[in-house]
Write a protein that holds these residues in place. Sequence first.
Motif, short mmCIF file in Angstrom:
data_model
loop_
_atom_site.label_atom_id
_atom_site.label_comp_id
_atom_site.label_asym_id
_atom_site.label_seq_id
_atom_site.Cartn_x
_atom_site.Cartn_y
_atom_site.Cartn_z
N ASP A 61 0.72 -0.97 -0.26
CA ASP A 61 0.11 -0.15 0.27
C ASP A 61 0.91 0.79 -0.34
OD1 ASP A 61 -1.99 -1.36 -0.40
OD2 ASP A 61 -2.81 -1.65 2.12
N ASP A 62 2.17 1.17 0.49
CA ASP A 62 3.06 2.43 0.85
C ASP A 62 3.41 2.63 -0.13
OD1 ASP A 62 4.35 0.26 1.29
OD2 ASP A 62 5.85 1.88 2.58
N VAL A 63 3.72 1.78 -1.14
CA VAL A 63 4.12 2.07 -2.94
C VAL A 63 3.31 2.08 -3.45
CG1 VAL A 63 5.59 1.06 -4.42
CG2 VAL A 63 5.94 0.06 -2.30
N MET A 64 2.20 1.68 -3.86
CA MET A 64 0.85 2.27 -4.16
C MET A 64 0.82 3.46 -3.92
SD MET A 64 0.14 -0.47 -6.31
CE MET A 64 -1.60 1.25 -7.48
N ALA A 65 0.88 4.10 -2.37
CA ALA A 65 0.64 5.21 -2.07
C ALA A 65 1.77 6.74 -3.11
CB ALA A 65 0.25 5.21 -0.72
N ALA A 66 2.73 5.66 -3.73
CA ALA A 66 4.16 7.36 -4.37
C ALA A 66 3.61 7.25 -6.16
CB ALA A 66 4.53 6.40 -3.81
N VAL A 67 3.03 5.77 -6.21
CA VAL A 67 2.40 6.04 -7.79
C VAL A 67 1.33 7.41 -8.01
CG1 VAL A 67 1.75 4.10 -9.62
CG2 VAL A 67 3.53 3.99 -7.76
N GLU A 68 1.95 7.48 -8.72
CA GLU A 68 0.68 8.59 -9.81
C GLU A 68 0.39 8.57 -11.24
OE1 GLU A 68 3.22 12.45 -8.97
OE2 GLU A 68 3.16 12.62 -6.89
N THR A 69 1.21 7.64 -11.79
CA THR A 69 0.94 7.40 -13.26
C THR A 69 0.37 5.86 -13.95
OG1 THR A 69 3.12 8.09 -14.34
CG2 THR A 69 1.46 9.78 -14.13
N PRO A 70 0.04 5.91 -14.47
CA PRO A 70 0.32 5.19 -14.98
C PRO A 70 1.48 4.03 -15.56
CG PRO A 70 -1.82 5.77 -16.62
CD PRO A 70 -1.02 7.40 -15.69
N ARG A 71 1.67 4.92 -15.91
CA ARG A 71 3.54 5.18 -16.20
C ARG A 71 4.88 4.32 -15.52
NH1 ARG A 71 6.14 5.77 -20.84
NH2 ARG A 71 4.92 7.34 -21.46
N GLN A 72 4.36 4.61 -14.41
CA GLN A 72 5.34 4.91 -13.16
C GLN A 72 4.39 2.86 -12.52
OE1 GLN A 72 3.84 8.31 -10.27
NE2 GLN A 72 6.18 8.55 -11.04
N LEU A 73 3.04 3.49 -12.67
CA LEU A 73 2.92 2.01 -12.38
C LEU A 73 3.03 0.71 -12.98
CD1 LEU A 73 1.36 -0.13 -10.44
CD2 LEU A 73 -0.87 0.83 -12.05
N LEU A 74 2.96 1.09 -13.87
CA LEU A 74 3.99 -0.26 -15.58
C LEU A 74 5.49 -0.36 -14.89
CD1 LEU A 74 2.90 1.23 -18.58
CD2 LEU A 74 1.92 -1.15 -17.65
N ASP A 75 6.15 0.91 -14.62
CA ASP A 75 7.22 0.56 -14.73
C ASP A 75 7.51 -0.94 -13.01
OD1 ASP A 75 8.02 1.52 -17.12
OD2 ASP A 75 8.11 3.61 -16.00
N LEU A 76 6.62 -0.03 -11.95
CA LEU A 76 7.20 -0.69 -10.83
C LEU A 76 6.77 -2.19 -11.24
CD1 LEU A 76 7.07 -0.48 -7.80
CD2 LEU A 76 4.51 -0.46 -7.61
N VAL A 77 5.69 -2.46 -11.89
CA VAL A 77 5.02 -4.00 -11.55
C VAL A 77 6.29 -5.09 -12.72
CG1 VAL A 77 3.12 -5.27 -12.67
CG2 VAL A 77 2.40 -2.84 -11.32
N ASN A 78 6.60 -3.92 -13.28
CA ASN A 78 7.49 -5.21 -14.58
C ASN A 78 8.56 -4.77 -13.93
OD1 ASN A 78 5.76 -6.06 -16.61
ND2 ASN A 78 6.14 -4.00 -17.23
N SER A 79 9.36 -3.92 -12.99
CA SER A 79 10.44 -4.23 -12.19
C SER A 79 10.16 -4.84 -10.84
CB SER A 79 10.95 -2.74 -11.72
OG SER A 79 11.17 -2.19 -12.66
N ALA A 80 8.57 -5.05 -10.32
CA ALA A 80 8.66 -6.19 -9.20
C ALA A 80 8.85 -7.59 -10.14
CB ALA A 80 7.66 -5.99 -9.06
N MET A 81 8.77 -7.95 -11.50
CA MET A 81 8.47 -8.97 -11.59
C MET A 81 9.71 -9.70 -12.36
SD MET A 81 4.12 -9.18 -13.64
CE MET A 81 5.15 -8.97 -15.14
N ALA A 82 10.83 -9.14 -12.59
CA ALA A 82 11.86 -8.75 -13.33
C ALA A 82 12.81 -9.64 -12.27
CB ALA A 82 12.49 -7.94 -14.70
N GLU A 83 12.16 -8.68 -11.25
CA GLU A 83 13.14 -9.14 -10.02
C GLU A 83 12.59 -10.48 -9.51
OE1 GLU A 83 13.22 -6.01 -6.60
OE2 GLU A 83 13.71 -4.44 -8.68
N ALA A 84 11.59 -10.35 -9.13
CA ALA A 84 11.15 -12.21 -8.63
C ALA A 84 12.18 -13.14 -9.67
CB ALA A 84 9.73 -11.77 -8.99
N ALA A 85 12.17 -13.04 -11.18
CA ALA A 85 12.29 -13.90 -12.06
C ALA A 85 13.84 -14.43 -11.96
CB ALA A 85 12.12 -13.00 -13.10
#
Length: 85
Positions: A61-85
């Motif tokens: 939730d605290d990470v999501m509170a800092a996301v302001e734009t769709p691009r930021q959300l896409l970057d965040l999700v894709n970075s998290a998935m790349a790190e998990a892989a």
Amino acid sequence: MSHLTFDDLRGILAECAGEDEQTRIDPEALDLPFTDLGYDSLALLETAAVITRRYGADLADDVMAAVETPRQLLDLVNSAMAEAA
């Protein structure tokens, strides 16, 4: 799934918050704040929950509170998935 695309995000947002002419986003809106696009914090929290379930990206939730734009959300999700892989 290997990454979250813009079309994936648009579908999840529509599913979580509903979609009308005011909240429909297109690629030109990637850098506009979610609030300007008609999405409130509740819609974004639901969006984060759906993304976590479907893609396995841990979006606190605290990470999501800092996301302001769709691009930021896409970057965040894709970075998290790349790190998990």
